[in-house]
Design an enzyme around this catalytic site. Structure first.
Site, PDB file in Angstrom:
ATOM      1  N   HIS A 180      82.533 -13.490  -4.054  1.00 18.30           N
ATOM      2  CA  HIS A 180      83.473 -14.541  -3.662  1.00 18.30           C
ATOM      3  C   HIS A 180      83.894 -15.409  -4.842  1.00 18.30           C
ATOM      4  CE1 HIS A 180      84.498 -18.274  -1.199  1.00 18.30           C
ATOM      5  NE2 HIS A 180      85.258 -17.337  -0.674  1.00 18.30           N
ATOM      6  N   LYS A 182      85.670 -16.855  -8.395  1.00 16.32           N
ATOM      7  CA  LYS A 182      86.995 -16.941  -8.998  1.00 16.32           C
ATOM      8  C   LYS A 182      86.797 -17.371 -10.449  1.00 16.32           C
ATOM      9  CE  LYS A 182      87.634 -17.748  -4.429  1.00 16.32           C
ATOM     10  NZ  LYS A 182      86.565 -18.000  -3.462  1.00 16.32           N
ATOM     11  N   ASP A 187      88.836 -14.727 -24.427  1.00 19.94           N
ATOM     12  CA  ASP A 187      88.292 -14.672 -25.791  1.00 19.94           C
ATOM     13  C   ASP A 187      86.874 -15.228 -25.896  1.00 19.94           C
ATOM     14  OD1 ASP A 187      90.494 -13.396 -26.794  1.00 19.94           O
ATOM     15  OD2 ASP A 187      91.442 -15.190 -27.620  1.00 19.94           O
ATOM     16  N   HIS A 367      90.994 -26.069   0.856  1.00 20.07           N
ATOM     17  CA  HIS A 367      90.196 -24.938   0.386  1.00 20.07           C
ATOM     18  C   HIS A 367      89.263 -25.340  -0.753  1.00 20.07           C
ATOM     19  CE1 HIS A 367      89.600 -20.706  -1.201  1.00 20.07           C
ATOM     20  NE2 HIS A 367      89.424 -20.536   0.099  1.00 20.07           N
ATOM     21  N   LYS A 369      86.056 -26.790  -2.849  1.00 24.24           N
ATOM     22  CA  LYS A 369      84.603 -26.787  -2.666  1.00 24.24           C
ATOM     23  C   LYS A 369      84.026 -27.669  -3.763  1.00 24.24           C
ATOM     24  CE  LYS A 369      86.050 -22.216  -1.781  1.00 24.24           C
ATOM     25  NZ  LYS A 369      86.406 -22.330  -0.420  1.00 24.24           N
ATOM     26  N   ASP A 374      76.846 -40.134  -6.718  1.00 27.37           N
ATOM     27  CA  ASP A 374      76.583 -41.329  -7.524  1.00 27.37           C
ATOM     28  C   ASP A 374      77.578 -41.494  -8.671  1.00 27.37           C
ATOM     29  OD1 ASP A 374      74.486 -41.968  -5.914  1.00 27.37           O
ATOM     30  OD2 ASP A 374      72.919 -41.326  -7.294  1.00 27.37           O
TER      31      ASP A 374
END
Length: 449
Positions: A180, A182, A187, A367, A369, A374
């Protein structure tokens, strides 16, 4: 499974972690591990910039014991909001690639955005860069094989992670184990990670989002998401993670070209990368998150696409509220996956009664996450706060320890608050009976969603 046994596993894990608190936390720099004195000086400086929080005293040592990856200093971290800004930054870096482009992606769609990436990757290959693309078989199931064949014919090394068809599997097979992540690395020096796939749903005015049965019509609404651009020593750890993920379902490692260059300090951020593997007993993303919530002094601010908390996370959030911490969560008001949406909502009453504040994002399909605790501990990545992300999926998050970066995260959080609706306990108790039934049905299957 981690979540299924979390309620009995967490106490001994925490005891083991807390026992290491007297050991000095070590930091990695551009030239390797820093001395104890150098590490202490950096951490003391960080604590001086945020003297009111205990997160450095308690959380750093706890995280050191379980994360399995080093804290690295000298990183530059850029916060990218939504698809257009992220894609611009990605294309800019790919256009500069001379040695390598490594792309690990759950969804690669054959649309306008996918075509732009294909052209950019093929151009990098023509310039002499080694281009490796790994996509998830389930996530990209609707993408025509011809799209990937074109890339392979152009000299790009293309790997389908854990094919749906077991006859195509090169190394083991487990349908429920999905990649899942991304991740883009250019380089060996610049990396991007977060929640953004290669898809037109992130473009303003996109009409590619399928209709949801669980909320307002969502066609024509682009997605709200978050990504990080990282430059500095932390990229080396991400490169190692990419190779390891490739080897999870391939017989041979990906071809590499100058994959681990000598990196110099690019900024002042302290970063730890967290790789969650579906076949590991203890997920470092999950345990680190629990540790951070339990270490919170003032605030726990979460923005989450799919939020289906297990008993340990649920208890940690409620305990934080009980000791006076501001626990606020922004969740979607509509979704592309009704079952997860309603399974998450089935926990609202319990959270609201405990004093947790819940907002639902309007207009955009949420979407992201992310979490900021703090104002100094931040995480952005691919992992949702649900059972699937913490038990089955390969996920990737970064933790950034910095009051300056935390301030950016807080500003982003407050901006999302202004575009969200507060859910009160009184209003929630008046929700339609039909919704209650959906929640009850989805709750039964929350582990498998």
């Amino acid at each position: 499974m981690l979540i299924a046994t979390a309620s009995c596993a967490m106490p001994p894990i925490e005891r083991e972690m807390l026992a290491s608190r007297n050991e000095p936390v070590k930091l990695d720099g551009a030239r390797g591990t820093l001395t104890a004195a150098q590490s202490k000086a950096i951490l003391d400086n960080m604590k001086a910039r945020s003297p009111e929080t205990a997160i450095f005293d308690r959380h750093l040592a706890v995280e050191e014991a379980i994360a399995g990856s080093p804290l690295s200093v000298g990183n530059k971290v850029t916060l990218l909001q939504d698809g257009p800004a992220t894609y611009r930054a990605m294309f800019e870096q790919i256009a500069k690639a001379r040695d390598s482009v490594h792309l690990e992606m759950y969804i690669v769609e054959d649309d306008e955005i996918g075509e732009k990436f294909a052209e950019a990757l093929l151009a990098a290959k023509k310039r002499g860069a080694q281009v490796n693309l790994m996509y998830d078989s389930v996530g990209s199931i609707n993408t025509p094989p011809e799209f990937f064949k074109r890339l392979a014919d152009g000299g790009i090394e293309v790997h389908e992670f854990n094919p749906v068809n077991p006859m195509k599997a090169k190394k083991g097979w487990e349908l429920n184990e999905r990649n899942h992540r991304k991740l883009l690395i250019v380089d060996g020096k610049v990396a991007f990670l977060g929640g953004i796939n290669i898809s037109g749903v992130y473009s303003a005015g996109s009409a590619t989002l399928r209709r949801s049965n669980s909320g307002p019509q969502s066609n024509g609404r682009s997605w709200r998401d978050t990504q990080l651009q990282i430059e500095g020593p932390a990229v080396t750890e991400l490169q190692k993670t990419f190779v390891e993920a490739w080897m999870k379902s391939a017989k041979e490692p990906p071809p590499l070209k100058n994959a681990y260059p000598q990196l110099k300090p690019e900024g002042k951020e302290v970063v730890r990368t967290l790789a969650g593997w579906g076949d590991h007993e203890v997920n470092p993303i999950y345990v680190t998150l629990i540790s951070a919530v339990k270490s919170a002094d003032k605030s726990v601010h979460i923005t989450m696409a799919y939020f289906v908390p297990d008993p340990v996370l649920l208890a940690a959030l409620k305990e934080a509220t009980a000791r006076g911490v501001d626990v606020t969560i922004i969740l979607p008001s509509f979704t592309d996956f009704w079952a997860v949406f309603h399974a998450g909502r089935s926990h609202y009453t319990d959270l609201l009664e405990a004093g947790v504040k819940i907002y639902e994002r309007r207009e955009r399909l949420l979407h992201s996450k992310t979490a900021v605790i703090d104002g100094v501990w931040s995480t952005v990545g691919s992992a949702n706060f649900d059972w699937r992300s913490f038990t089955h999926n390969h996920e990737l998050n970064a933790v950034v320890l910095s009051p300056e970066f935390g301030a950016q995260m807080e500003a982003m959080f407050q901006k999302d608050i202004t575009n969200s609706d507060l859910i009160t306990l009184e209003d929630w108790k008046r929700r339609p009976f039909e919704n209650r039934m959906r929640e009850a049905a989805a709750r039964i299957w929350e582990y498998w969603l």
